[in-house]
Design a protein around this motif. Structure first.
Motif, PDB file in Angstrom:
ATOM      1  N   THR A   1      53.899  52.553 -14.435  1.00  0.00           N
ATOM      2  CA  THR A   1      55.212  53.365 -15.336  1.00  0.00           C
ATOM      3  C   THR A   1      54.627  52.608 -16.774  1.00  0.00           C
ATOM      4  O   THR A   1      55.537  53.063 -17.445  1.00  0.00           O
ATOM      5  CB  THR A   1      56.320  52.384 -14.520  1.00  0.00           C
TER       6      THR A   1
ATOM      7  N   PHE B   1      54.604  55.410 -19.521  1.00  0.00           N
ATOM      8  CA  PHE B   1      55.832  56.497 -19.712  1.00  0.00           C
ATOM      9  C   PHE B   1      55.229  57.157 -20.868  1.00  0.00           C
ATOM     10  O   PHE B   1      56.207  58.944 -20.811  1.00  0.00           O
ATOM     11  CB  PHE B   1      57.560  56.427 -19.452  1.00  0.00           C
TER      12      PHE B   1
ATOM     13  N   TRP C   1      53.048  60.352 -19.996  1.00  0.00           N
ATOM     14  CA  TRP C   1      53.393  60.829 -18.916  1.00  0.00           C
ATOM     15  C   TRP C   1      55.251  62.405 -19.763  1.00  0.00           C
ATOM     16  O   TRP C   1      55.087  63.281 -19.225  1.00  0.00           O
ATOM     17  CB  TRP C   1      54.075  60.987 -17.771  1.00  0.00           C
TER      18      TRP C   1
ATOM     19  N   ALA D   1      64.701  53.391 -20.191  1.00  0.00           N
ATOM     20  CA  ALA D   1      63.413  52.734 -20.550  1.00  0.00           C
ATOM     21  C   ALA D   1      63.570  51.795 -21.756  1.00  0.00           C
ATOM     22  O   ALA D   1      62.198  50.777 -21.597  1.00  0.00           O
ATOM     23  CB  ALA D   1      63.050  54.116 -21.224  1.00  0.00           C
TER      24      ALA D   1
ATOM     25  N   LEU E   1      58.767  53.860 -10.951  1.00  0.00           N
ATOM     26  CA  LEU E   1      57.928  55.148 -11.329  1.00  0.00           C
ATOM     27  C   LEU E   1      58.698  56.499 -11.229  1.00  0.00           C
ATOM     28  O   LEU E   1      58.036  57.173 -12.327  1.00  0.00           O
ATOM     29  CB  LEU E   1      56.482  55.076 -10.603  1.00  0.00           C
TER      30      LEU E   1
ATOM     31  N   VAL F   1      60.746  56.645 -14.457  1.00  0.00           N
ATOM     32  CA  VAL F   1      60.056  57.351 -15.487  1.00  0.00           C
ATOM     33  C   VAL F   1      59.882  58.806 -15.279  1.00  0.00           C
ATOM     34  O   VAL F   1      60.208  60.315 -15.962  1.00  0.00           O
ATOM     35  CB  VAL F   1      58.699  57.075 -15.321  1.00  0.00           C
TER      36      VAL F   1
ATOM     37  N   CYS G   1      61.013  62.670 -17.411  1.00  0.00           N
ATOM     38  CA  CYS G   1      59.859  63.206 -17.287  1.00  0.00           C
ATOM     39  C   CYS G   1      59.993  64.792 -16.956  1.00  0.00           C
ATOM     40  O   CYS G   1      60.171  66.010 -18.184  1.00  0.00           O
ATOM     41  CB  CYS G   1      58.273  63.075 -17.506  1.00  0.00           C
TER      42      CYS G   1
ATOM     43  N   SER H   1      60.529  57.219 -26.717  1.00  0.00           N
ATOM     44  CA  SER H   1      59.336  56.680 -25.807  1.00  0.00           C
ATOM     45  C   SER H   1      58.056  56.709 -26.734  1.00  0.00           C
ATOM     46  O   SER H   1      58.125  55.199 -26.575  1.00  0.00           O
ATOM     47  CB  SER H   1      59.251  57.405 -25.084  1.00  0.00           C
TER      48      SER H   1
ATOM     49  N   SER I   1      57.680  52.818 -27.585  1.00  0.00           N
ATOM     50  CA  SER I   1      56.414  51.720 -27.528  1.00  0.00           C
ATOM     51  C   SER I   1      55.105  51.442 -28.400  1.00  0.00           C
ATOM     52  O   SER I   1      54.385  50.608 -28.560  1.00  0.00           O
ATOM     53  CB  SER I   1      55.381  53.624 -26.325  1.00  0.00           C
TER      54      SER I   1
END
Length: 318
Positions: A6, A9, A12, A109, A193, A196, A200, A291, A295
């Protein structure tokens, strides 16, 4: 292992988007309004499964930080989106998509990124819940306010769609958590998961459907998305600090403001603006952009804890 998957993310999101651009025919069967709506409703249902009636009682006693975050969410991002669309002179389809992203609530997220950043996860969840529940009113009204001069905006349609894909699934999730706790306990380990992966897939479907346009206008879209979300992170943090929040809370508010529910923006763009075929593209680019930015910011903040947390960590080690 599920938690580690997860946390990947952003990876992915990049992989799914790249696959969509290289092999768009793989995702063509999913490019249907009902499928997209169902996927987003499932994501919101997963969010609802994490909530209880006690969480809503906490919202009724909204602390200062939640109010500040709520105001920042629905003032900074819509204004920023409108300003960027005007400054870059984006064509109507991209401008509507960007404004719609800015008028959407915080994304789920953001809770994940807040966790990575070692910020206040409880505050992040409360802010996401508040902005998401309020989206049924604020998203249509703000979209009409900022985008009404560009194209006709069907506020009632936006209201209905937001109610369908956000409020109803969340309420269903809360009720399942209340009346079928054992079932929820079995599902919860894999729910983050799946959420996420759902986001995607939604992005990949949009990328696949408009691969040529994205490749032709990629630089323009990426610039707009970076300015929107980067500005949201920056202004959200300093807005919270100026309002008297601690650095710890300000980081949480920054993440919540900077990360939007781009999946909702994509679905609303497809449903409410069917003639603007490229409007959902902005939401897909936005999802990947925030994202990645979120991150990177989370990793930076994780290595630079606020002073009070550094003291607590030092005391625990001693």
């Amino acid at each position: 292992m599920l938690q580690q998957l997860t946390l990947l993310f952003p990876l992915w999101a990049i992989v799914a988007s790249a696959m969509a651009l290289c092999w768009p025919h793989w995702f063509a069967p999913l490019n249907q309004g009902s499928i997209m709506v169902s996927m987003l409703a499932f994501i919101m249902l997963c969010m609802g499964l994490t909530l209880t009636f006690d969480d809503f009682r906490r919202i009724m006693r909204i602390p200062k930080a939640v109010v500040i975050g709520f105001v920042a969410q629905y003032s900074i991002m819509p204004l920023l989106a409108w300003g960027i669309a005007s400054a870059l002179n984006l064509p109507p389809h991209f401008a509507i998509g960007l404004i719609l992203v800015g008028c959407c609530p915080g994304g789920t997220a953001s809770n994940l990124v807040t966790y990575i950043a070692k910020a206040d996860v409880a505050l992040s969840v409360l802010m996401t819940v508040c902005s998401t529940l309020a989206a049924v009113i604020f998203t249509p009204l703000l979209t009409h306010l900022f985008a009404g001069a560009l194209v006709p905006v069907d506020s009632w349609m936006l209201f209905q769609q937001t109610l369908q894909v956000v409020i109803i699934p969340i309420i269903l999730g809360v009720l399942l958590n209340r009346w079928a706790p054992q079932l929820v306990q079995r599902v919860m380990p894999v729910a983050p998961l799946l959420s996420v992966l759902g986001v995607c897939v939604i992005c990949a479907v949009v990328f696949a459907a408009h691969a040529v346009s994205i490749l032709n206008h990629g630089a323009e879209l990426i610039l707009a998305a970076v300015l929107l979300h980067g500005g949201g992170f920056l202004l959200g943090y300093y807005f919270a600090r100026a309002a008297g929040c601690s650095s710890h809370s300000a980081r949480t508010i920054s993440v919540e403001v900077g990360m939007q529910n781009s999946g909702l923006a994509i679905v609303l763009a497809k449903q409410a603006f069917p003639l603007l075929l490229l409007a959902p593209v902005v939401g897909a680019v936005s999802a990947v952009t925030h994202s990645l930015l979120g991150s990177m910011l989370a990793v930076l903040w994780r290595t630079r804890l606020p002073k009070h947390q550094m003291v607590d960590t030092t005391a625990q080690s001693l």
